[in-house]
Design an enzyme around this catalytic site. Sequence first.
Site, short mmCIF file in Angstrom:
data_model
loop_
_atom_site.label_atom_id
_atom_site.label_comp_id
_atom_site.label_asym_id
_atom_site.label_seq_id
_atom_site.Cartn_x
_atom_site.Cartn_y
_atom_site.Cartn_z
N ASP A 197 0.87 -1.18 0.00
CA ASP A 197 0.00 0.00 0.00
C ASP A 197 0.90 1.23 0.00
OD1 ASP A 197 -1.72 -2.14 0.55
OD2 ASP A 197 -2.96 -0.99 1.95
N LYS B 46 -6.77 3.41 -2.96
CA LYS B 46 -7.14 3.34 -1.54
C LYS B 46 -7.38 4.75 -1.02
CE LYS B 46 -5.02 1.93 2.88
NZ LYS B 46 -3.86 1.24 3.50
N LYS C 3 -9.98 0.20 -2.14
CA LYS C 3 -9.85 -0.11 -0.71
C LYS C 3 -10.25 1.11 0.10
CE LYS C 3 -6.52 -1.47 2.90
NZ LYS C 3 -5.19 -2.03 3.19
#
Length: 225
Positions: free
Chosen positions: A94, A158, A187
């Site tokens: 991430d 995300k 996400k």
Amino acid sequence: MVGMDIAKYIDHTNLKPYATKEDIIKLCDEAIQYGFYAVCVNPYRVKLAKEYLSEKKADVKVASVIGFPLGATPTEVKVFEARKALEDGADELDMVINIGALKDGDYDYVKRDIEEVVKVAHEKGAKVKVIIETCYLTEEEKIKACELAKEAGADFVKTSTGFGTGGATVEDVRLMRKVVGPEMGVKAAGGIRTYEQALAMIEAGANRIGTSSGVRIVEGARNAE
């Protein structure tokens, strides 16, 4: 949605700077017990999480964070950090975009920054989630960040680090899903603490939830059945 189903959406997360070895083992044990998709830990803890989950023969992925939480390190540093996390056993990364460069309108830099991390991850069969940190962006910037992540070949966008001034919102998730379309992951992370919140994010288009409240969410799902 039953508890077992929602568990598979969850990256069970502990990114606290003071998380101990015991905290990470507890995180992994909970992931095994509740059937979470992944644990998400700081780079220093990847090796521990991977080795522990492997010993337990657990079907739980290990995610880690790159350029976290500010996104303001040079691309070369993010690439080095990514390589090390992958070497230590990370299945997913991430990464935080360079928010300042995005606001400067230096889209080539932002895209290349993502591309370089995606390249090293995909070589190892790992996925990349691009954190755009929605709390600092205008709607136009959110759209542009998602477009750049998609063009750069990332697997997910995300919402948030959880360390900014705000977390995921249903509106942002809906917007991000609209921009990236059905072929990319979205996400939602930051401030998701209940089953109802998680379900709202999924209904808005999220197919992964980042949270440190995974146990509470699954218990909430079971109570709602």
